[in-house]
Design a protein around this motif. Sequence first.
Motif, PDB file in Angstrom:
ATOM      1  N   ARG A  50      38.573  41.876  28.974  1.00  0.00           N
ATOM      2  CA  ARG A  50      37.946  40.971  30.097  1.00  0.00           C
ATOM      3  C   ARG A  50      38.620  39.510  30.000  1.00  0.00           C
ATOM      4  NH1 ARG A  50      34.464  42.564  25.978  1.00  0.00           N
ATOM      5  NH2 ARG A  50      33.313  44.681  26.868  1.00  0.00           N
ATOM      6  N   SER A  51      38.446  38.879  31.322  1.00  0.00           N
ATOM      7  CA  SER A  51      38.917  37.619  31.424  1.00  0.00           C
ATOM      8  C   SER A  51      37.803  36.811  32.212  1.00  0.00           C
ATOM      9  CB  SER A  51      40.139  37.598  32.092  1.00  0.00           C
ATOM     10  OG  SER A  51      40.270  37.753  33.604  1.00  0.00           O
ATOM     11  N   ALA A  52      38.174  35.493  32.286  1.00  0.00           N
ATOM     12  CA  ALA A  52      36.883  34.737  32.992  1.00  0.00           C
ATOM     13  C   ALA A  52      36.770  35.023  34.400  1.00  0.00           C
ATOM     14  CB  ALA A  52      37.380  33.400  32.936  1.00  0.00           C
ATOM     15  N   GLN A  53      37.913  35.762  34.894  1.00  0.00           N
ATOM     16  CA  GLN A  53      37.909  35.882  36.537  1.00  0.00           C
ATOM     17  C   GLN A  53      37.338  37.689  36.672  1.00  0.00           C
ATOM     18  OE1 GLN A  53      40.546  34.830  35.117  1.00  0.00           O
ATOM     19  NE2 GLN A  53      41.290  33.079  36.396  1.00  0.00           N
ATOM     20  N   GLY A  54      37.452  38.392  35.594  1.00  0.00           N
ATOM     21  CA  GLY A  54      37.218  39.905  35.569  1.00  0.00           C
ATOM     22  C   GLY A  54      37.755  40.652  34.782  1.00  0.00           C
ATOM     23  N   VAL A  55      38.570  41.567  34.940  1.00  0.00           N
ATOM     24  CA  VAL A  55      39.084  42.378  33.851  1.00  0.00           C
ATOM     25  C   VAL A  55      40.836  42.301  34.238  1.00  0.00           C
ATOM     26  CG1 VAL A  55      39.920  44.771  33.266  1.00  0.00           C
ATOM     27  CG2 VAL A  55      37.479  44.064  33.705  1.00  0.00           C
TER      28      VAL A  55
END
Length: 311
Positions: free
Chosen positions: A267-272
């Motif tokens: 997971r990242s702030a913008q999505g995967v």
Amino acid sequence: MLVRPALLPHWPPRPEDLFGRKGSLVVEVGFGDGRFTAELARAHPERLILGAEVSAASVLRALRRMRREGLGNVRLYHGTGPFALRNLVPPRGLLQVIVNFPDPWPKERHQKRRLLRESFFRRLSTRLVEGGELLLTTDHEAYFRFALEAGQRTGLYRVEVRPPPEAHLRTKYAQKWREAGRAFFHAAFIKVAEDPEPWPPTRRYAVAHALLQGELPPTLALGKGPVPVRGGVAVFLDVAQGEGGFYVLTRVEEEDLTQDLLLEVRRSAQGVYAGVGRFGSPLVTEGVREAVRALVRRLEATGLRVLQDHT
Ligand SMILES: C[S@@+](CC[C@H](N)C(=O)[O-])C[C@H]1O[C@@H](n2cnc3c(N)ncnc32)[C@H](O)[C@@H]1O
């Protein structure tokens, strides 16, 4: 003492960047336990000696030896000789290449694994200085003839068969074969011309990742089937689940480079995020980018959608 190509800003580095001073560069391919390398370094303190060896255990042993002996004119690279010659040696920057007792690969179907093939001799000619030479010593007569023919076929070398120099018969394998009563063969391949085809350094990239929209899947099944990449193959060997996502242990085998690296799906702030992890300072080559592309395609098959693609 250990050269890490991923940490070098430029390929090929200048010898003074690797060794801290100028000097004539010599490469030893397959140095084994490094006893010959050390002897060479002691006998020629003015020379700069770069060793390449694929066996991690041998590199460790040789590194310890160089440190113990305080040899400042040796650098060791853990990887193949062709990779070192291609990326760590400037064109026409090499005085000598030494190959003592290369793996003979005696079976017909394995002959393409031999180091001293015609294509290798051609490429090597772009690295040697005018009059520079490769010195081969072996106990394996069939490989010796194979190498002589390969070198001669290029028309780029004058080949001289000579008695082996004593120092080349003091390597670990030389001693083993001496005890077994084997004969020894030696030749010098002296550069007389150069292949017109340049041998450009391996292309490397700053990043290889993609950002995807959607939910991280609860499990990640990638299959162990090989993924063809340019000049080789990539395999997803194993998947481990961590807090933020998955780590994919991946082997990428390219023409003269094999890397085990971790790809990450998290997971990242913008999505995967799906891409190369920093662990182990991998080289982001074309093959690594293709492995990441294959990973992204498999994530797309689970319903994720690519937002940004830096592969
Ligand atoms: C038969 S041993 C000889 C070792 C040492 N030169 C000696 O004479 O004792 C061959 C060595 O070459 C290494 N080797 C094989 N292929 C190689 C390659 N493409 N690049 C660098 N090292 C290689 C092997 O790991 C092994 O240590």
